[in-house]
Motif scaffolding. Structure first.
Motif, PDB file in Angstrom:
ATOM      1  N   ALA A   1      69.781  41.471  26.173  1.00  0.00           N
ATOM      2  CA  ALA A   1      68.333  41.211  26.221  1.00  0.00           C
ATOM      3  C   ALA A   1      67.576  42.325  25.502  1.00  0.00           C
ATOM      4  O   ALA A   1      66.697  42.070  24.669  1.00  0.00           O
ATOM      5  N   ALA A   2      67.930  43.584  25.788  1.00  0.00           N
ATOM      6  CA  ALA A   2      67.196  44.713  25.226  1.00  0.00           C
ATOM      7  C   ALA A   2      67.416  44.849  23.720  1.00  0.00           C
ATOM      8  O   ALA A   2      66.465  45.055  22.962  1.00  0.00           O
ATOM      9  N   ASP A   3      68.665  44.720  23.274  1.00  0.00           N
ATOM     10  CA  ASP A   3      68.991  44.987  21.867  1.00  0.00           C
ATOM     11  C   ASP A   3      68.847  43.764  20.971  1.00  0.00           C
ATOM     12  O   ASP A   3      68.595  43.901  19.780  1.00  0.00           O
ATOM     13  N   CYS A   4      69.095  42.569  21.511  1.00  0.00           N
ATOM     14  CA  CYS A   4      69.082  41.361  20.663  1.00  0.00           C
ATOM     15  C   CYS A   4      67.897  40.465  20.989  1.00  0.00           C
ATOM     16  O   CYS A   4      67.675  39.470  20.295  1.00  0.00           O
ATOM     17  N   GLY A   5      67.162  40.744  22.054  1.00  0.00           N
ATOM     18  CA  GLY A   5      66.065  39.858  22.445  1.00  0.00           C
ATOM     19  C   GLY A   5      66.558  38.496  22.908  1.00  0.00           C
ATOM     20  O   GLY A   5      65.815  37.520  22.883  1.00  0.00           O
ATOM     21  N   ILE A   6      67.821  38.430  23.333  1.00  0.00           N
ATOM     22  CA  ILE A   6      68.384  37.154  23.808  1.00  0.00           C
ATOM     23  C   ILE A   6      68.456  37.226  25.333  1.00  0.00           C
ATOM     24  O   ILE A   6      69.156  38.078  25.885  1.00  0.00           O
ATOM     25  N   HIS A   7      67.718  36.324  25.985  1.00  0.00           N
ATOM     26  CA  HIS A   7      67.634  36.375  27.443  1.00  0.00           C
ATOM     27  C   HIS A   7      68.551  35.326  28.052  1.00  0.00           C
ATOM     28  O   HIS A   7      68.330  34.131  27.894  1.00  0.00           O
TER      29      HIS A   7
END
Ligand SMILES: *Cc1c(COP(=O)(O)O)cnc(C)c1O
Length: 236
Positions: free
Chosen positions: A188-194
């Protein structure tokens, strides 16, 4: 088959107790009944008790059960190792795949997912305990794999799955599950994938998994009993 009903009730109680202990809403933990090696009649018995989601590891065996039980409208999850020559049947028949460990397999599943079906819901399997014999991508590969799988048009990347080494050491169980949660947070933090799914916890360690944030537990033995070996005849 009455024991399946009693076992299911026990498992639901264990999940509820683990949620209470972790101050979690039980609605946030789904139960996947792992029916691999068991006959369609066992699945039907569990479905009669309200169980809707089933996990399978062997493609041919699963497809036979799906055909027999088509009237029930169950949701099928593929959780086993997946070879390229089996991806089409999985893409055409399953709602979920928990065991994506290579981009190539994900790419095939996306290409083979029929247009008329909703996207295939997938989890990346991560080898958190680092055992050479276990399936799953290495934790350090998970971010790159998430980025690439997340772009595939006919897949919906939902989360991460792990099968840590069996251990009676509750602290070690929790540490492995915490690792998977940490990886979810880094994606989530590094790729913006939740990712909304942590598929972790089985018959012997579901409490530790729920304490560390599992959103789906995969339970076989505690519901259906000790499994016959795959390929052995099972009483119908
Ligand atoms: C067989 C299996 C399970 C169920 O394990 P039990 O110990 O019988 O609850 C869960 N996850 C995966 C991936 C499996 O292959």
């Amino acid at each position: 088959m009455t024991s399946i009903s009693a076992n299911l009730q026990d498992v639901r109680k264990r999940i509820a107790a683990a949620c209470a202990a972790a101050s979690r809403d039980p609605a946030g933990v789904r139960l996947l009944a792992v029916s691999k090696t068991w006959p369609a009649a066992a699945v039907r018995a569990a479905a009669d008790c309200g169980q809707r989601e089933f996990g399978e590891s062997y493609v041919q065996e699963a497809v036979a059960k799906m055909t027999t039980l088509a009237d029930l409208g169950l949701e099928w999850h593929f959780i086993g190792p997946l070879q390229s020559n089996k991806t089409r049947a999985v893409a055409e028949r399953f709602a979920w795949v928990h065991s994506i460990e290579r981009y190539k397999i994900a790419e095939r599943l996306s290409a083979q997912r029929p247009a008329a079906m909703p996207p295939l819901q997938v989890c990346l399997q991560v080898n958190v305990s680092g055992e050479a014999s276990k399936s799953g991508c290495a934790p350090e590969q998970a971010l790159d794999l998430a980025r690439r799988v997340g772009e595939l048009p006919r897949l919906a990347l939902r989360g991460l799955m792990a099968i840590p080494e069996p251990t009676a050491d509750a602290a070690l169980q929790r540490r492995r599950f915490a690792e998977l949660r940490g990886l979810r947070d880094r994606i989530a933090a590094d790729c913006g994938i939740h990712l909304d799914t942590l598929s972790m916890g089985m018959s012997d360690d579901l409490e530790a998994a729920i304490a560390e944030g599992a959103s789906l537990v995969r339970v076989g033995t505690a519901i259906f009993g000790t499994r016959p070996a795959h390929g052995e005849p099972v009483a119908q």
